[in-house]
Structure formats: structure tokens, C-alpha cells
Enzyme design. Structure first.
Site, PDB file in Angstrom:
ATOM      1  N   SER A  51       0.844  -1.190   0.000  1.00 53.63           N
ATOM      2  CA  SER A  51       0.000   0.000   0.000  1.00 53.63           C
ATOM      3  C   SER A  51       0.884   1.247   0.000  1.00 53.63           C
ATOM      4  O   SER A  51       2.078   1.168   0.292  1.00 53.63           O
ATOM      5  CB  SER A  51      -0.909   0.005   1.228  1.00 53.63           C
ATOM      6  OG  SER A  51      -0.173   0.454   2.346  1.00 53.63           O
ATOM      7  N   LYS A  52       0.245   2.373  -0.331  1.00 51.94           N
ATOM      8  CA  LYS A  52       0.965   3.646  -0.352  1.00 51.94           C
ATOM      9  C   LYS A  52       1.632   3.900   0.994  1.00 51.94           C
ATOM     10  O   LYS A  52       2.716   4.428   1.078  1.00 51.94           O
ATOM     11  CB  LYS A  52      -0.026   4.783  -0.614  1.00 51.94           C
ATOM     12  CG  LYS A  52      -0.378   4.984  -2.051  1.00 51.94           C
ATOM     13  CD  LYS A  52      -1.101   6.304  -2.238  1.00 51.94           C
ATOM     14  CE  LYS A  52      -2.419   6.335  -1.493  1.00 51.94           C
ATOM     15  NZ  LYS A  52      -3.214   7.524  -1.683  1.00 51.94           N
ATOM     16  N   ARG A  53       0.913   3.511   2.045  1.00 51.40           N
ATOM     17  CA  ARG A  53       1.417   3.789   3.383  1.00 51.40           C
ATOM     18  C   ARG A  53       2.665   2.986   3.738  1.00 51.40           C
ATOM     19  O   ARG A  53       3.432   3.383   4.613  1.00 51.40           O
ATOM     20  CB  ARG A  53       0.333   3.527   4.429  1.00 51.40           C
ATOM     21  CG  ARG A  53      -0.686   4.623   4.426  1.00 51.40           C
ATOM     22  CD  ARG A  53      -1.903   4.321   5.254  1.00 51.40           C
ATOM     23  NE  ARG A  53      -2.912   5.314   4.989  1.00 51.40           N
ATOM     24  CZ  ARG A  53      -2.936   6.516   5.552  1.00 51.40           C
ATOM     25  NH1 ARG A  53      -2.027   6.851   6.427  1.00 51.40           N
ATOM     26  NH2 ARG A  53      -3.874   7.386   5.241  1.00 51.40           N
ATOM     27  N   ASP A  54       2.855   1.866   3.033  1.00 53.00           N
ATOM     28  CA  ASP A  54       4.066   1.070   3.287  1.00 53.00           C
ATOM     29  C   ASP A  54       5.318   1.901   3.032  1.00 53.00           C
ATOM     30  O   ASP A  54       6.354   1.684   3.644  1.00 53.00           O
ATOM     31  CB  ASP A  54       4.106  -0.178   2.380  1.00 53.00           C
ATOM     32  CG  ASP A  54       3.176  -1.264   2.894  1.00 53.00           C
ATOM     33  OD1 ASP A  54       2.664  -1.109   4.021  1.00 53.00           O
ATOM     34  OD2 ASP A  54       2.962  -2.254   2.167  1.00 53.00           O
TER      35      ASP A  54
END
Ligand code: GLU
Length: 514
Positions: free
Chosen positions: A262-265
Site C-alpha cells: 500500500s501507499k502507506r508502506d
């Protein structure tokens, strides 16, 4: 067989992440391998998710990656326009045809009525009721109202949508190029909206109509779209006949350290997730949501490496080979060898690819980017030929393009700080005297070359009976500030006689303070 035509169909809603670029790449490779065309179609029918600048950004990414389309919003083509919002007028007739043929219907339910349906039909087995075969006959739509009532409501221009009428208990199957036979039970799929109240088609109707009108032969997209496939297959069957349907390939998910990437990774694990910096995420979002990490480009990746590592995220050609140029990828790629299981993204491996490509490519390929990096850090490069020689000297040591700065800046400016820890215990009067004397020796060299620099140094060390290894380490810290860099005498040769002496003099002053 008709000419291969593939499409990448992004919605302009934000940055283009690794998964998106891999979809582009597989499309591109397949098209080039088969002498076909690669089309980019902008799917912007969901106006609520539209983000200004996102479309331009997508093309900036493709340009950086060298994966430019044959037809698109920017270079046109025989099926223009390629932006769905500009094709709005095309879709309604297909929705009406579906209604006429009994495969779709008008639905007039208000948001409150929909909310009420979710309450009324909620059971333990069905906690989230959908608008489907089980509920549709209890709702306000053209299946439950009389023809006169429907006409009246439509004439009054009441807000309404068009929904597909999913058949009951039908097995919908198709052959996916990656997953082979895939089947769905039609009863489990809801009556998706096809045409919205604002007259725009939803993605489901638009993707089928446009794939047909644009004569798409193969449709590659992420596995997250697999659950939408039954709706698309039915629309193909109802509108155009399955024999015209493109062959589908649903690409495996890309997995991060903890589940689907995910982007948050990016923030969580400190690696890039977008191809290039997504401008909207820099300043504002960075502060607000802390979602920003540099793109692969800004992090110092070469497009050649980025493409190479993406190609191998979910595909291999069955051999041990890992380094492929785009030409080799086109030659070797086959969609049948794409894996079904999710592909694990490993940032360390990604950097390994970049290191290999930095070593493999001639410096001239990336010299300009590295020069810009130096200039952005206020280091002037006046002699490009000399700069190139320096980059050649240190390229083996650079994993990312940004590493070139630390690995080569000392050729342009003296150290500002010294690695004190490494020399403190080794520094004494004898070493001080050695370097003092070395400056006079070096002063006397009129033909500054590697042999003489090294020769004088070693002769003096022998004369003074001091360990060469220790002296060389100290000399490196004097010239560089730390223990990095190519051979220390090579550095001295490159920076020149006067500069070498000046750095020794400076260090002697600084070291006397230890
Ligand atoms: N517009 C969809 C997306 O944003 C494309 C899915 C497809 O390729 O069919 O990913």
C-alpha cells in the site's frame, strides 16, 4: 488474427504506484512483442475522485519509464477522444439498448430508500445487503413500477440510475491468460450501476463500451478487478457478443512486507512506492498525513533498473537471468509465464537492480542527472569531461544515483567534517610530522602523477618507519573526511597538487585540536 491492441486505463486519482507501472509495462511488452499497439485511455467518469494534475503526472511517469503509448489523450489516434469524460455522449445508447433487451433497468431509489433497504434486508447471514436479485423486486425501479409510472418519472426528469439485472444462479466463466478457467455465481454479484444520475457511465459500462469501440484485443489489469469481471463478461455478451471480447489477464497483486503493498508502506518501511514524486503528496500531504516518500526517480533509480525490477515482480522467463534491457524483455516476455501468486516487493533487491544498471550503463547515460544533483547542492561542475572521469571512477560504489554525491563530492570540495573516531587513537606527533614533511615533498613534485604521489608517500613512511596502512587511512580522512572513495592516491592525483597540500595543512590544524 487482428492486430494486437492493448490498453492501460488509469483513473486520474493520484500517484502512479509500482503496481500501476507494472500493468503499463506488461501491456507495453505484450504489444511490442506482438507488433501491436499500446493505448492509454483516461477513465475519469467518477468526477468525485478526479484529481487535477493526475493525468499529466501519469504521462510524466510513462515518459520517464520510456513506455510511451501509440494512442492516447496526448498523442491522439483513430479512436479519439481517449478521455472518457469527453466520450460521455457515447454510452447512454448502450445503457438504453440493455434496458430494451431486458438486461438492465432504471432505478429511482433515493439515498434514504437505499439506506432503508440496507436496514430492512440485514440478517445474520447477510449483514451488508446489496441491491441484487434478492431485493430488486422490493425497490422502486422500472421492474416494479408500471410502464406508465416509469414514463412519467422519466418525463419529469427525476434523478435515476441504470442498473444491470444480474441473472439468477448462472455460472459466468471465462479463460484468463494467467488464472486459466475462472467462474462466478451470478447470484452473488449485485446489480451494479451502469449509468449514473449525472449521465456519466460507471467504470463497468465505460470499460466494456470503450474496449469494444477501441478494438482492444487483450486487456491486462490488476487482480483487484477480477471480482468485477462477471459484470464485464455479461455486458460483453449482451452488447457485442463474447466472440469480440478481449482476452483477459488479471495480474498478480504486489505484496509488501505486511500484505498487499500500500501507499502507506512507503512511509512505514522507508521505500518508494510511486514511480516519480506525486506533486500533490509533497508539501501538503507530507505534513498532514505523513504519506509521502520520494518516488523511485527522486530516490536515485535509473528507469532501466526500475523497468527491469518491475518486469520480474511476477514474471520470469524460466532461466536464472535477472538483468534485462527493455529490448530483451520484449523478446522474452510472455504473459503465460506471469505467476498467479502475489509478487513480493523487496526494496533491497530493487536497489540491487539499480546498482547493476549503474555499473552496466555508460556514465553518459546518467551524467546529466547526477550533475543536476551536484548543482542542486551548490557544487559547481565546470568541466563535464573531467566530471565524467570522476563518475567512472566511483560508479561501482553507487547503488543509487544519489550516492554519487557522497562518493564524489570530495573531488570538488574539501571535507567539512572529519571522521574523528577513526583517527583519534591513531594520531600522534610522529604522524603529524610525517604529513608535515609530506607537504614539502609534494611541493617539490612538478609533474603531479599517481606514481610520484604514491612513491613519495611510501618512501617517507619507510624512512620514518610508520605503518603504511595506518597512514593511508589517515590520508584518506584528510582528503575525503571519511573512509569512503576510490584509491587515496588516485583522489590526490585528481584533486591536484595544490589542493592536496592545502587539505593536509587544514587537517593538521584541525587534528591538533583532538
Ligand atoms: N480504470 C481502472 C483503474 O483505475 C482500470 C481497470 C481496467 O483496466 O479495466 O485501474
Amino acid at each position: 488474427m487482428s492486430k494486437v491492441r492493448v490498453r492501460f486505463a488509469p483513473s486520474p486519482t493520484g500517484g502512479l504506484h509500482i503496481g500501476g507501472v507494472r500493468t503499463v509495462l506488461y501491456n507495453y511488452l505484450f504489444a511490442k512483442k506482438n507488433g501491436g499497439d499500446f493505448i492509454v485511455r483516461i477513465e475519469d467518469t467518477d468526477q468525485t475522485r478526479f484529481v487535477p494534475g493526475a493525468e499529466q503526472y501519469i504521462f510524466d511517469c510513462l515518459k520517464w519509464c520510456g513506455l510511451m503509448p501509440n494512442e492516447s489523450t496526448i498523442n491522439g489516434g483513430p479512436h479519439a477522444p481517449y478521455r472518457q469524460s469527453e466520450r460521455k455522449h457515447l454510452y447512454k445508447q448502450y445503457a438504453e439498448q440493455l434496458i430494451k433487451d431486458g438486461f438492465a433497468y432504471y432505478a429511482f431509489d433515493t439515498p434514504n430508500e437505499l439506506e432503508q433497504m440496507r436496514i430492512d434486508f440485514k440478517t445474520v447471514d447477510n449483514p451488508l445487503p446489496q441491491y441484487d436479485g434478492k431485493v430488486r423486486m422490493q425497490m422502486r425501479n422500472s421492474l416494479t413500477l408500471s410502464a406508465d409510472e416509469v414514463k412519467k418519472i422519466l418525463d419529469e426528469n427525476t434523478r435515476h440510475v441504470v442498473r444491470i439485472k444480474m441473472p439468477a444462479e448462472e455460472t459466468i466463466s471465462f479463460t484468463d491468460m494467467i488464472h486459466d478457467e475462472v467462474s462466478f455465481n451470478s447470484s452473488l454479484v449485485d446489480d451494479k450501476v451502469l449509468l449514473k444520475a449525472d449521465g456519466m457511465p460507471t467504470y463497468h459500462l465505460a470499460v466494456v463500451v470503450d474496449d469494444f469501440l477501441m478494438e482492444i484485443t487483450h486487456a491486462f489489469r490488476g487482480e483487484e478487478w477480477l471480482s468485477s469481471a462477471p459484470v464485464h463478461i455479461l455486458l460483453w455478451k449482451y452488447l457485442f457478443g463474447l466472440e469480440h471480447m478481449p482476452q483477459w489477464a488479471h495480474l498478480p497483486l504486489i505484496m509488501g512486507p505486511s500484505g498487499k503493498l500500500s501507499k502507506r508502506d512507503g512511509v512505514k518501511y522507508g521505500f518508494p512506492v510511486f514511480a516519480i514524486n506525486w506533486p500533490q503528496t509533497t508539501a501538503e500531504k507530507n505534513l498532514k498525513t505523513n504519506e509521502f516518500t520520494d518516488g523511485f526517480k527522486e530516490k536515485g533509480f535509473l528507469p532501466e533498473a526500475f523497468i527491469n525490477l518491475l518486469a520480474l515482480l511476477g514474471w520470469n522467463d524460466g532461466t536464472e537471468q535477472e538483468i534485462y534491457s527493455i529490448e530483451e524483455l520484449i523478446e522474452n516476455f510472455s504473459i503465460e509465464r506471469v505467476h498467479t501468486a502475489g509478487a513480493k516487493f523487496d526494496y533491497e533487491k530493487a536497489k540491487w537492480f539499480n546498482h547493476e544498471w549503474i555499473k552496466k550503463l555508460p556514465v553518459s547515460n546518467y551524467q546529466q542527472r547526477v550533475k543536476e544533483l551536484f548543482v542542486s547542492k551548490n557544487v559547481k561542475i565546470n568541466d563535464d569531461a573531467h566530471f565524467k572521469k570522476i563518475l567512472d571512477l566511483v560508479k561501482e560504489r553507487c547503488v543509487l544515483l544519489t550516492d554519487f554525491f557522497d562518493q564524489a563530492v570530495f573531488f570538488y570540495q574539501p571535507p567539512i567534517v572529519y571522521d574523528e573516531e577513526s583517527i583519534k587513537s591513531k594520531w600522534d606527533d610522529a604522524k603529524h610530522d610525517f604529513f608535515k614533511e609530506l607537504t614539502s615533498k609534494y611541493n617539490g613534485i612538478s609533474d603531479w602523477n599517481l606514481n610520484l604521489i604514491e612513491g613519495e608517500f611510501k618512501a617517507l613512511a619507510t624512512e620514518k618507519n610508520i605503518k603504511i596502512g595506518e597512514l593511508q587511512m589517515i590520508f584518506r580522512i584528510i582528503l575525503v573526511g571519511s573512509k569512503i572513495g576510490p584509491g587515496v592516491f588516485v583522489i590526490a592525483e585528481y584533486i591536484g597538487n595544490t589542493e592536496t597540500i592545502s587539505r593536509i595543512d587544514n587537517a593538521l590544524i584541525n587534528f591538533s585540536l583532538f
